[in-house]
Design a protein around this motif. Sequence first.
Motif, PDB file in Angstrom:
ATOM      1  N   GLU A 177     -11.411   6.608  -7.377  1.00 29.58           N
ATOM      2  CA  GLU A 177     -11.702   7.126  -6.046  1.00 29.58           C
ATOM      3  C   GLU A 177     -11.684   8.661  -6.057  1.00 29.58           C
ATOM      4  O   GLU A 177     -11.082   9.289  -6.928  1.00 29.58           O
ATOM      5  N   GLN A 178     -12.341   9.245  -5.058  1.00 27.36           N
ATOM      6  CA  GLN A 178     -12.327  10.693  -4.923  1.00 27.36           C
ATOM      7  C   GLN A 178     -10.940  11.183  -4.488  1.00 27.36           C
ATOM      8  O   GLN A 178     -10.239  10.478  -3.749  1.00 27.36           O
ATOM      9  N   PRO A 179     -10.526  12.367  -4.952  1.00 24.93           N
ATOM     10  CA  PRO A 179      -9.235  12.919  -4.510  1.00 24.93           C
ATOM     11  C   PRO A 179      -9.195  13.048  -2.989  1.00 24.93           C
ATOM     12  O   PRO A 179     -10.197  13.371  -2.352  1.00 24.93           O
ATOM     13  N   ARG A 180      -8.032  12.778  -2.414  1.00 25.78           N
ATOM     14  CA  ARG A 180      -7.871  12.871  -0.967  1.00 25.78           C
ATOM     15  C   ARG A 180      -7.756  14.326  -0.544  1.00 25.78           C
ATOM     16  O   ARG A 180      -7.103  15.127  -1.215  1.00 25.78           O
ATOM     17  N   GLN A 181      -8.394  14.658   0.573  1.00 21.25           N
ATOM     18  CA  GLN A 181      -8.367  16.022   1.076  1.00 21.25           C
ATOM     19  C   GLN A 181      -7.060  16.287   1.822  1.00 21.25           C
ATOM     20  O   GLN A 181      -6.493  15.388   2.452  1.00 21.25           O
ATOM     21  N   PRO A 182      -6.531  17.519   1.738  1.00 19.61           N
ATOM     22  CA  PRO A 182      -5.325  17.864   2.508  1.00 19.61           C
ATOM     23  C   PRO A 182      -5.531  17.573   3.991  1.00 19.61           C
ATOM     24  O   PRO A 182      -6.570  17.904   4.561  1.00 19.61           O
ATOM     25  N   GLY A 183      -4.546  16.927   4.592  1.00 15.52           N
ATOM     26  CA  GLY A 183      -4.620  16.559   6.006  1.00 15.52           C
ATOM     27  C   GLY A 183      -5.081  15.141   6.265  1.00 15.52           C
ATOM     28  O   GLY A 183      -4.941  14.651   7.396  1.00 15.52           O
ATOM     29  N   TRP A 184      -5.638  14.485   5.253  1.00 10.61           N
ATOM     30  CA  TRP A 184      -6.016  13.082   5.420  1.00 10.61           C
ATOM     31  C   TRP A 184      -4.743  12.231   5.551  1.00 10.61           C
ATOM     32  O   TRP A 184      -3.706  12.562   4.982  1.00 10.61           O
ATOM     33  N   ASN A 185      -4.872  11.125   6.270  1.00  9.46           N
ATOM     34  CA  ASN A 185      -3.712  10.257   6.485  1.00  9.46           C
ATOM     35  C   ASN A 185      -3.253   9.619   5.178  1.00  9.46           C
ATOM     36  O   ASN A 185      -4.021   8.941   4.493  1.00  9.46           O
ATOM     37  N   ARG A 186      -2.009   9.853   4.862  1.00 10.08           N
ATOM     38  CA  ARG A 186      -1.359   9.201   3.718  1.00 10.08           C
ATOM     39  C   ARG A 186      -0.511   8.024   4.214  1.00 10.08           C
ATOM     40  O   ARG A 186      -0.356   7.026   3.539  1.00 10.08           O
ATOM     41  N   GLY A 187       0.039   8.206   5.412  1.00 12.42           N
ATOM     42  CA  GLY A 187       0.823   7.169   6.077  1.00 12.42           C
ATOM     43  C   GLY A 187       0.681   7.341   7.575  1.00 12.42           C
ATOM     44  O   GLY A 187      -0.270   7.949   8.065  1.00 12.42           O
ATOM     45  N   SER A 188       1.660   6.805   8.303  1.00 11.91           N
ATOM     46  CA  SER A 188       1.665   6.949   9.753  1.00 11.91           C
ATOM     47  C   SER A 188       3.101   7.185  10.212  1.00 11.91           C
ATOM     48  O   SER A 188       3.971   6.326  10.000  1.00 11.91           O
ATOM     49  N   ALA A 189       3.331   8.330  10.830  1.00 14.26           N
ATOM     50  CA  ALA A 189       4.673   8.675  11.292  1.00 14.26           C
ATOM     51  C   ALA A 189       4.990   8.068  12.658  1.00 14.26           C
ATOM     52  O   ALA A 189       6.072   8.320  13.207  1.00 14.26           O
ATOM     53  N   LYS A 190       4.077   7.270  13.217  1.00 13.67           N
ATOM     54  CA  LYS A 190       4.309   6.692  14.546  1.00 13.67           C
ATOM     55  C   LYS A 190       5.458   5.691  14.544  1.00 13.67           C
ATOM     56  O   LYS A 190       6.169   5.549  15.526  1.00 13.67           O
ATOM     57  N   SER A 191       5.631   4.957  13.464  1.00 13.69           N
ATOM     58  CA  SER A 191       6.719   3.979  13.372  1.00 13.69           C
ATOM     59  C   SER A 191       7.494   4.203  12.081  1.00 13.69           C
ATOM     60  O   SER A 191       6.910   4.554  11.047  1.00 13.69           O
ATOM     61  N   LYS A 192       8.790   4.003  12.154  1.00  9.74           N
ATOM     62  CA  LYS A 192       9.652   4.220  11.000  1.00  9.74           C
ATOM     63  C   LYS A 192       9.800   2.937  10.195  1.00  9.74           C
ATOM     64  O   LYS A 192       9.407   1.853  10.626  1.00  9.74           O
ATOM     65  N   ASP A 193      10.381   3.069   9.017  1.00  9.23           N
ATOM     66  CA  ASP A 193      10.481   1.942   8.097  1.00  9.23           C
ATOM     67  C   ASP A 193      11.671   1.050   8.449  1.00  9.23           C
ATOM     68  O   ASP A 193      12.596   1.453   9.154  1.00  9.23           O
ATOM     69  N   SER A 194      11.643  -0.158   7.929  1.00  2.00           N
ATOM     70  CA  SER A 194      12.757  -1.086   8.119  1.00  2.00           C
ATOM     71  C   SER A 194      12.810  -2.051   6.938  1.00  2.00           C
ATOM     72  O   SER A 194      11.850  -2.179   6.175  1.00  2.00           O
ATOM     73  N   TYR A 195      13.936  -2.718   6.813  1.00  2.00           N
ATOM     74  CA  TYR A 195      14.079  -3.762   5.799  1.00  2.00           C
ATOM     75  C   TYR A 195      14.869  -4.918   6.397  1.00  2.00           C
ATOM     76  O   TYR A 195      15.785  -4.732   7.197  1.00  2.00           O
TER      77      TYR A 195
END
Length: 281
Positions: free
Chosen positions: A235-253
């Motif tokens: 794949e092409q390298p991701r550009q700075p500012g592209w979504n890597r994740g989503s900070a809207k919800s936090k993680d859980s286990y």
Amino acid sequence: MIRKYILSIALLLTFFQNAAIAQGRNKFGSRYTNPFGVLSVTAGLGIAYYTGDLADGVNMKHLGLGPSISLGAQYRLTEHVSARGELRFYQVSADQKYSKNFQNNLSFKTFNPDLNLGLQFDLFSFNRQAPINPYIFGGAGVTLLNPKAKIDNEWVSLAPLTTEGIKYSRLPLVFTGGIGVSFKTSQRLSLGVELCNNFVNSDYLDDVSTVYPNPDQLPNDLARRLSDRAPEIGEQPRQPGWNRGSAKSKDSYLFLQVRATYLIGNRMQAIERRKTRCPKF
């Protein structure tokens, strides 16, 4: 008249005394035990499941399940309420090649300890000695984050590399809530099943949260490779500012465990046992 009045009071007091004694016995015939201070030790073994940025749905090919182990104690406060504390260890993982965001090619695995304190609310009272006792519980604690990723056949710790250009806390708060049911197998031992969810006050359990950073801001080549792994699959390298994740919800286990609880007793019971073992002449 006075004699009859005194006799009536005596009979009434006798009735209430007998009622109190009857209530002070459980269905097995043992005497009432003051629940405050009764101590039990607990142990649990089961599985852990992760939800976060690298898991965008349940995929039966890769659930990312890992082991969960807990050791702790319960200190009874009332007939229905106990304080509980546990040291727990869990392993979870995820790989985006099994998700709809496969093109990002991110993955992680982590084995973490956590420490949790809380309260447990039993449906049936302690002195009832119910053979089956459902309960709910909640608490708070901390966990130590240690996400790793495999590259060049080696597992590398991600947090020190700041793969998103952010130095995050590796000791976040965790809020826990769950349900369980215990089955009394003997006077002291109970076995049960417990399900709980643990909400991390961080979005970096998996080292993924916001956007791709400027590669020039990362500390070294290894950090740049692990920050953007799309080129590894063509794949092409991701550009700075592209979504890597989503900070809207936090993680859980999540934990699903089989648990054992062994009742030790309280201080007065321990004293009585010592008197029984060591009689004075």
